[in-house]
Design a protein around this motif. Structure first.
Motif, PDB file in Angstrom:
ATOM      1  N   UNK A 177      -4.993   6.869  -0.083  1.00  0.00           N
ATOM      2  CA  UNK A 177      -4.852   8.186  -0.707  1.00  0.00           C
ATOM      3  C   UNK A 177      -4.726   9.274   0.349  1.00  0.00           C
ATOM      4  N   UNK A 178      -5.472   9.146   1.452  1.00  0.00           N
ATOM      5  CA  UNK A 178      -5.458  10.169   2.483  1.00  0.00           C
ATOM      6  C   UNK A 178      -4.115  10.201   3.212  1.00  0.00           C
ATOM      7  N   UNK A 179      -3.619   9.035   3.615  1.00  0.00           N
ATOM      8  CA  UNK A 179      -2.370   8.993   4.372  1.00  0.00           C
ATOM      9  C   UNK A 179      -1.169   9.305   3.482  1.00  0.00           C
ATOM     10  N   UNK A 180      -1.115   8.695   2.299  1.00  0.00           N
ATOM     11  CA  UNK A 180      -0.022   9.014   1.386  1.00  0.00           C
ATOM     12  C   UNK A 180      -0.092  10.470   0.952  1.00  0.00           C
ATOM     13  N   UNK A 181      -1.308  10.970   0.752  1.00  0.00           N
ATOM     14  CA  UNK A 181      -1.479  12.376   0.376  1.00  0.00           C
ATOM     15  C   UNK A 181      -0.967  13.307   1.453  1.00  0.00           C
ATOM     16  N   UNK A 182      -1.242  12.960   2.719  1.00  0.00           N
ATOM     17  CA  UNK A 182      -0.733  13.750   3.831  1.00  0.00           C
ATOM     18  C   UNK A 182       0.790  13.778   3.810  1.00  0.00           C
ATOM     19  N   UNK A 183       1.403  12.617   3.592  1.00  0.00           N
ATOM     20  CA  UNK A 183       2.853  12.553   3.527  1.00  0.00           C
ATOM     21  C   UNK A 183       3.413  13.392   2.396  1.00  0.00           C
ATOM     22  N   UNK A 205       9.101   9.550   5.353  1.00  0.00           N
ATOM     23  CA  UNK A 205       8.652  10.506   6.362  1.00  0.00           C
ATOM     24  C   UNK A 205       7.523   9.925   7.200  1.00  0.00           C
ATOM     25  N   UNK A 206       6.611   9.203   6.551  1.00  0.00           N
ATOM     26  CA  UNK A 206       5.517   8.570   7.292  1.00  0.00           C
ATOM     27  C   UNK A 206       6.055   7.550   8.291  1.00  0.00           C
ATOM     28  N   UNK A 207       7.136   6.870   7.921  1.00  0.00           N
ATOM     29  CA  UNK A 207       7.737   5.889   8.843  1.00  0.00           C
ATOM     30  C   UNK A 207       8.149   6.568  10.149  1.00  0.00           C
ATOM     31  N   UNK A 208       8.583   7.826  10.054  1.00  0.00           N
ATOM     32  CA  UNK A 208       8.994   8.565  11.246  1.00  0.00           C
ATOM     33  C   UNK A 208       7.791   8.983  12.098  1.00  0.00           C
ATOM     34  N   UNK A 209       6.590   8.897  11.510  1.00  0.00           N
ATOM     35  CA  UNK A 209       5.372   9.243  12.249  1.00  0.00           C
ATOM     36  C   UNK A 209       4.887   8.090  13.130  1.00  0.00           C
ATOM     37  N   UNK A 210       5.341   6.877  12.844  1.00  0.00           N
ATOM     38  CA  UNK A 210       4.769   5.690  13.501  1.00  0.00           C
ATOM     39  C   UNK A 210       4.790   5.734  15.034  1.00  0.00           C
ATOM     40  N   UNK A 341      -0.970   2.617 -10.730  1.00  0.00           N
ATOM     41  CA  UNK A 341      -0.488   3.552  -9.718  1.00  0.00           C
ATOM     42  C   UNK A 341      -1.329   3.480  -8.445  1.00  0.00           C
ATOM     43  N   UNK A 342      -2.621   3.273  -8.585  1.00  0.00           N
ATOM     44  CA  UNK A 342      -3.456   3.114  -7.391  1.00  0.00           C
ATOM     45  C   UNK A 342      -3.018   1.893  -6.593  1.00  0.00           C
ATOM     46  N   UNK A 343      -2.694   0.834  -7.312  1.00  0.00           N
ATOM     47  CA  UNK A 343      -2.205  -0.369  -6.651  1.00  0.00           C
ATOM     48  C   UNK A 343      -0.883  -0.087  -5.932  1.00  0.00           C
ATOM     49  N   UNK A 344      -0.043   0.733  -6.557  1.00  0.00           N
ATOM     50  CA  UNK A 344       1.240   1.075  -5.950  1.00  0.00           C
ATOM     51  C   UNK A 344       1.031   1.904  -4.681  1.00  0.00           C
ATOM     52  N   UNK A 345       0.102   2.860  -4.727  1.00  0.00           N
ATOM     53  CA  UNK A 345      -0.234   3.633  -3.530  1.00  0.00           C
ATOM     54  C   UNK A 345      -0.669   2.699  -2.403  1.00  0.00           C
ATOM     55  N   UNK A 346      -1.511   1.723  -2.737  1.00  0.00           N
ATOM     56  CA  UNK A 346      -1.974   0.771  -1.725  1.00  0.00           C
ATOM     57  C   UNK A 346      -0.825  -0.053  -1.161  1.00  0.00           C
ATOM     58  N   UNK A 347       0.114  -0.421  -2.023  1.00  0.00           N
ATOM     59  CA  UNK A 347       1.277  -1.192  -1.569  1.00  0.00           C
ATOM     60  C   UNK A 347       2.139  -0.364  -0.609  1.00  0.00           C
ATOM     61  N   UNK A 348       2.336   0.906  -0.947  1.00  0.00           N
ATOM     62  CA  UNK A 348       3.126   1.781  -0.078  1.00  0.00           C
ATOM     63  C   UNK A 348       2.430   1.986   1.259  1.00  0.00           C
ATOM     64  N   UNK A 349       1.121   2.150   1.210  1.00  0.00           N
ATOM     65  CA  UNK A 349       0.349   2.325   2.440  1.00  0.00           C
ATOM     66  C   UNK A 349       0.429   1.068   3.310  1.00  0.00           C
ATOM     67  N   UNK A 350       0.342  -0.097   2.667  1.00  0.00           N
ATOM     68  CA  UNK A 350       0.469  -1.355   3.406  1.00  0.00           C
ATOM     69  C   UNK A 350       1.861  -1.467   4.035  1.00  0.00           C
TER      70      UNK A 350
END
Length: 357
Positions: A177-183, A205-210, A341-350
């Motif tokens: 939630x924190x990282x996706x929320x930041x994005x 956008x997060x991918x560009x942060x890596x 949706x929480x599961x989806x957030x976790x999948x995106x974060x992974x």
């Protein structure tokens, strides 16, 4: 001795053994009732002196157990094998626990100290009438940074984290939630956004942060940043306060686009046996002097308006941790997005974490 008598003695001995085992497990795993109260909380999230004071004042023995995530806490309570009288979940967990009937209602008439809570921290979306939760601590998610290591960057905007000068120099806390929320916030979207196009845009956008991300870590982020292992990090405000105590060179800011306004709350789980003791404990923690001592020990912001008078000015007057209304109006509480949706957030974060490898 006849075989029948021998069998009877064996059964008797086994039964006695099971009885003692049950007593032991109940005492060590959260047996409550009478003069015992089991509190289930995050690690190092209460001043031990206050536990001792509560025990001395009430004669109630406190069994203090800890968890490391809301999900682990909810699973343990849902299983129902262990008795907990008071727990400290975050706001989205309160919403979920209410929906799943994992909480008992709180009797406000037994909480005369509830009057000390700032009204702006009551009646929030996750528990509009505070029928099941009472505010414990609150804070924000933002950026802790070392001014001498970041040049002219001020982190007034989330976009500063993407600056190419920070290559391999940023820590992120390990939270979907924190990282996706930041994005999402960096793009001007809500951190509760469920629009798939927006989520994919945030992931891109997060991918560009890596290239800038040195590591995604848990509690060790505090030690790493305090030891100047990186120039900046995404952290909870309470962790930032602790880090800055260890290294006074550091600073903390919540970017202008907005961020998370989080709350941890005192609740009474469905497993509670000592309801009277649970209410006494919650009311004790709402005492202004107690709340101030706890806030000074833990380092997080107290929602207790009358506790501020008992805090040193350098704490209560610090706008980084007690921000003004102009900032708090740009902050959002995490909504319970539902299991899918929480599961989806976790999948995106992974997916974001895998992209770093």
């Amino acid at each position: 001795m006849s075989q029948l008598v021998r069998m009877f003695l064996v059964v008797f001995v086994v039964a006695i053994g099971l009885m003692y085992a049950t007593v032991y497990l109940n005492s060590s795993e959260g047996y409550s009732g009478g003069n015992t109260l089991t509190v289930y909380n995050w690690g190092d999230y209460v001043d031990p002196e206050l536990i001792a004071r509560f025990e001395e004042e009430t004669g109630i023995k406190v069994i203090y157990q800890t968890f490391d995530s809301n999900e682990a806490m909810m699973t343990k309570i849902k299983q129902g094998g262990t008795t907990y009288d008071v727990a400290i979940p975050s706001e989205y967990a309160v919403s979920k626990m209410k929906a799943e009937k994992l909480l008992k209602e709180i009797d406000h008439s037994l909480l005369p100290n509830l009057k000390h809570i700032d009204p702006s921290f009551l009646g929030l979306s996750f528990d509009p009438q505070n029928t099941h939760s009472i505010p414990y601590f609150w804070g924000t998610v933002g950026i802790v940074f070392n001014p001498k290591m970041v040049g002219d960057l001020t982190f007034d905007s989330w976009d500063d984290l993407w600056d190419e000068s920070l290559r391999n120099n940023v820590f992120l806390l390990d939270g979907a939630r924190e990282v996706m929320g930041m994005g999402l916030n960096s793009l001007g979207y809500s951190l509760n956004d469920t629009d798939e196009a927006h989520l994919q845009e945030a992931l891109a956008k997060l991918a560009k942060l890596t290239p800038n991300v040195k590591a995604i870590v848990g509690d060790e982020i505090k030690m790493l940043i305090a030891n100047e292992e990186a120039a900046a990090g995404l952290v909870w405000s309470g962790d930032a306060s602790e880090i800055m105590t260890e290294n006074e060179e550091l600073d903390y800011v919540v970017p202008k686009e907005g961020s998370n306004l989080w709350f941890d709350n005192m609740v009474i789980p469905k497993t509670a046996r000592n309801l009277e003791g649970a209410h006494k404990f919650i009311n004790f923690m709402l005492d202004p002097e107690v709340a101030a001592q706890n806030a000074e020990y833990v380092g997080y912001s107290t929602p207790n308006k009358d506790a501020l008078a008992f805090l040193p000015e350098e704490i209560s007057g610090d706008k980084r941790f007690y921000p003004d209304k102009e900032l708090t109006e740009r902050l959002e509480v995490y909504n319970n997005l539902g299991p899918r949706m929480l599961s989806h957030y976790n999948e995106l974060f992974l997916e974001f974490k895998m992209h770093r490898k």
